[in-house]
Enzyme design. Structure first.
Site, PDB file in Angstrom:
ATOM      1  N   GLY A  96       0.826  -1.214   0.000  1.00 41.03           N
ATOM      2  CA  GLY A  96       0.000   0.000   0.000  1.00 41.03           C
ATOM      3  C   GLY A  96       0.857   1.260   0.000  1.00 41.03           C
ATOM      4  CB  ILE A 146      -2.891  -8.819   9.788  1.00 41.11           C
ATOM      5  CG1 ILE A 146      -2.340  -9.438   8.492  1.00 41.11           C
ATOM      6  CG2 ILE A 146      -3.788  -7.637   9.494  1.00 41.11           C
ATOM      7  CD1 ILE A 146      -3.416 -10.074   7.616  1.00 41.11           C
ATOM      8  CB  SER A 191     -11.529 -13.601  -3.977  1.00 44.15           C
ATOM      9  OG  SER A 191     -11.254 -13.734  -5.348  1.00 44.15           O
ATOM     10  CE1 TYR A 231      -6.381 -13.170  -3.219  1.00 44.99           C
ATOM     11  CE2 TYR A 231      -7.631 -13.810  -5.160  1.00 44.99           C
ATOM     12  CZ  TYR A 231      -7.446 -12.968  -4.074  1.00 44.99           C
ATOM     13  OH  TYR A 231      -8.327 -11.951  -3.860  1.00 44.99           O
ATOM     14  CE  LYS A 273      -8.361 -12.628  -0.244  1.00 44.49           C
ATOM     15  NZ  LYS A 273      -8.541 -11.515   0.699  1.00 44.49           N
ATOM     16  CG  ASN A 315     -12.655  -9.270 -12.710  1.00 44.02           C
ATOM     17  OD1 ASN A 315     -13.318 -10.283 -12.470  1.00 44.02           O
ATOM     18  ND2 ASN A 315     -11.458  -9.325 -13.236  1.00 44.02           N
ATOM     19  CB  ALA A 350      -0.893 -20.343 -15.944  1.00 44.82           C
ATOM     20  N   GLY A 351      -4.118 -20.365 -15.210  1.00 47.00           N
ATOM     21  CA  GLY A 351      -5.033 -20.181 -14.082  1.00 47.00           C
ATOM     22  C   GLY A 351      -6.295 -19.404 -14.397  1.00 47.00           C
ATOM     23  CG  ASP A 352      -6.716 -15.777 -16.792  1.00 47.44           C
ATOM     24  OD1 ASP A 352      -6.820 -15.380 -15.623  1.00 47.44           O
ATOM     25  OD2 ASP A 352      -6.167 -15.117 -17.697  1.00 47.44           O
TER      26      ASP A 352
END
Ligand code: UDP
Length: 318
Positions: free
Chosen positions: A37, A53, A116, A140, A144, A169, A281-283
């Site tokens: 950030g 965190i 997500s 990822y 989640k 998105n 990859a992964g889409d």
């Protein structure tokens, strides 16, 4: 006055949430380790604790005088998660566990979590409802989903009130009196900011033109970040101790990569250069939300369309 802890309040979505909560009359504390950030994105009216965190002392300090948490902090890049799954487990799952432990000590029960659509994986259903099976296709999404499950179990064991908002998105920007809050990721992987970064010598790469969709490019559901945060603020009023609720937040409509590029070109008044390349990859081919549950439960509906998203991104100069 109700004070909300925003974890990840220096990030794209967290900084916009901070600003909108303050405008809605809440007090805000921000906890952010500034790993991804930007300090200058944090509204100066918020109380800022710089820390992770994963750090219990920082969590305790940040939770002081808060009555609810919006938990945005975490790692969020699919590609990076494939390369560094342990990092994603540590920050996203262990970090969320530490946050819940610190909330328990502080007697704070209400949490709204940034989940997500990646929890659903390669969906069989279109549009995707909250009943659709969860089979994440990358670390990822796995992390989640693990946090969603953790919240569900803590609702039963500790009586917390938890709402997981599953984002599709997210795009767009917010104008404040201090300037625009917009996406500033490095590296930038997301389609919309990348379209505006494209030049004739470094055109946007269109990942895959052999998908089983009408124009053979992937279809996604783009929701304006302001609508997304409106949904979070509405979620604060549906918290019920001892319950876990999951809600999709999207626009409910799908646009192909080519349609998104065309919309950007039209709004910006210039042709955005692009080149067709292989699939990433992964889409998954298509991810579109059913937002019927959020409409009903939150009395919410998205007010800003893809044109508005593009206009705001253009105005932000991102
Ligand atoms: N995409 C693309 N070129 C880019 C970035 C993304 O073609 O430079 C495509 C990507 O393959 C996906 C869609 O745009 O089909 C949205 O990708 P993004 O990374 O923005 O979000 P995701 O759906 O992965 O969360």
């Amino acid at each position: 006055m109700t004070r909300i802890l925003v974890t990840g309040g220096a990030g794209y979505i967290g900084s916009i949430a901070t600003h909108m909560l303050l405008e809605a009359g809440y007090e805000v504390s921000v906890l952010d380790d500034l790993s991804t950030g930007h300090k200058d994105a944090i509204d100066t009216r918020a109380r800022f604790v710089e820390g992770s965190i994963l750090d219990s002392d920082a969590l305790t300090a940040a939770l002081s005088n808060c009555s609810a948490v919006m938990h945005f902090a975490g790692k969020s890049l699919v590609g990076e998660s494939v390369e560094k799954p342990d990092l994603y487990m540590q920050v996203n799952v262990e970090g969320s566990t530490k946050l819940l432990d610190a909330m328990k000590v502080a007697g704070i029960k209400d949490i709204v979590f940034s989940s997500s659509a990646a929890t659903y994986g390669q969906p069989g259903d279109a549009p995707i409802s909250e009943q659709s099976p969860t089979k994440p296709t990358n670390p990822y999404g796995v992390t989640k989903l693990k946090v969603d499950e953790l919240l569900a179990s803590r609702a039963v064991t500790d009586g917390i009130a938890a709402v997981s908002l599953r984002y599709f998105n997210v795009a767009g920007a917010l104008q404040t009196s201090d300037g625009w809050l917009a996406e500033r990721h490095n590296p930038e992987t997301h389609l919309i900011p990348n379209i505006f970064k494209a030049t004739p010598s470094a055109p946007l790469q269109v990942f895959g033109t052999d998908w089983p969709t009408p124009d053979n490019t992937c279809i996604r559901d783009y929701v304006h970040v302001l609508d997304l945060i409106d949904g979070h603020i509405s979620a604060l009023s549906i918290m019920k101790p001892g319950t876990y609720q999951v809600l999709n937040l999207g626009s409910g409509s799908g646009y192909s990569v080519r349609e998104v590029i065309d919309t950007a070109s039209r709004v910006a008044g210039r042709v955005m250069p692009s080149v067709d390349v292989a699939r990433r990859a992964g889409d998954p081919a298509v991810l579109v939300a059913s937002i019927e549950k959020a409409k009903k439960v939150l009395n919410w509906s998205p007010k800003r369309d893809l044109n508005q998203i593009m206009q705001d991104v253009v105005s932000s100069g991102a």
